[in-house]
Write a protein that holds these residues in place. Sequence first.
Motif: not given
Length: 341
Positions: A99, A103, A120, A122, A127, A130-132
């Motif tokens: 992440g 980010d 992205n 991950p 990641a 969620d975050s990707s």
Amino acid sequence: MKLTMRLGPRSYDIILKRGCLKNLYQFTDTTRRRVFVLTDSGVPAQYAQAVLAQCPKGTVYTVPQGEGSKSLKVYGQVLAAMLAAGLTRRDLLVAVGGGVVGDLGGFCAATYMRGIDFINCPTTVLAQVDSSIGGKTAIDLGPTKNIVGAFWQPKLVLADPDTLATLPPRQVANGLAEALKTGLIGDAQLFALFECPDPTQNLEQIIYRSLRFKKKIVEADEREQGQRACLNFGHTIGHGIEAVRGVSARRKTGLYHGECVALGMLPMIEDKALAKRTRAICRALGLPTRLPGDRRRVLAQMQHDKKGRGDTVTVIRVPGLGCWRADTIPTAELGTLLGLA
Ligand SMILES: NC(=O)c1ccc[n+]([C@@H]2O[C@H](COP(=O)([O-])OP(=O)(O)OC[C@H]3O[C@@H](n4cnc5c(N)ncnc54)[C@H](O)[C@@H]3O)[C@@H](O)[C@H]2O)c1
Ligand SMILES: [Zn+2]
């Protein structure tokens, strides 16, 4: 497995497939344009190299591992390196990492020359679950998390579960906390996968279901004007704990993001039996279940985070499995969430 994030002109595919990192070239033009591959020093170098091998005009740039790289200083260094590499408006930034790299890389791509293509890749559970996806990119200002950023959707997300083989078990559990969050707010079957004897045996299914739920929410509310706020479940308290107790450039030992989110979720589950089941899952995963002793410092940080954003704060509660509710409470009452009068 493939999912498509449907956001009109900003739509993109999310590929979840073993070995897909080596096949980036099949999904995008990696040969004719310059490719800036961003990674960090904790990500095994073989992953960025696998991408570089597909990019004749590629450069790898490695930032120090850890949350400390989501800073103005490192952000400036990456932009300078992109300029030095001769990246133009038509070129591409590929983030290979967790992440932090996602980010930071997303924010660099969003702002360099007013925005260039971003892919992205991950490599952490956090990641990949969620975050990707979703287009939130940001850096921190001191202890205040994600306060400078942009919505900038990737053109493609390549989640290769093979990369997770090198991830330490504590980092696996850290990422699973965000997937547990998703199960609690919206997917009872996903939650059930955590009540199996060894949830890590269901990793790909957990990643898929987490991405599927987040995709649906982001499609309905890309810019978080309403229901996307549900994804912040556990994060009001979580971010407060992270600022006080989280690993950072200055504090080498401490709690990870997902661990803080796990602690932040527990007081927000209203159904006592569900809270008990969640606590048991956290314990089995090795996630913390006790709020840190210095709750007043956590509260002070939460109040500081919310300062300048009004006298009220919206928190997410889970009344029962698979549902959530947004409550707007006065900032002055944040202490009650931590059990402080
Ligand atoms: N944008 C979003 O929507 C969103 C959502 C959730 C979290 N986040 C952000 O994500 C960040 C946390 O992400 P994270 O947990 O992935 O942390 P991270 O990126 O710091 O990765 C954790 C550690 O694992 C190492 N690593 C990465 N891939 C590896 C691999 N395959 N094998 C071995 N080691 C590897 C990294 O070098 C790092 O040291 C936080 O900054 C948080 O704010 C963003
Ligand atoms: Zn999070």
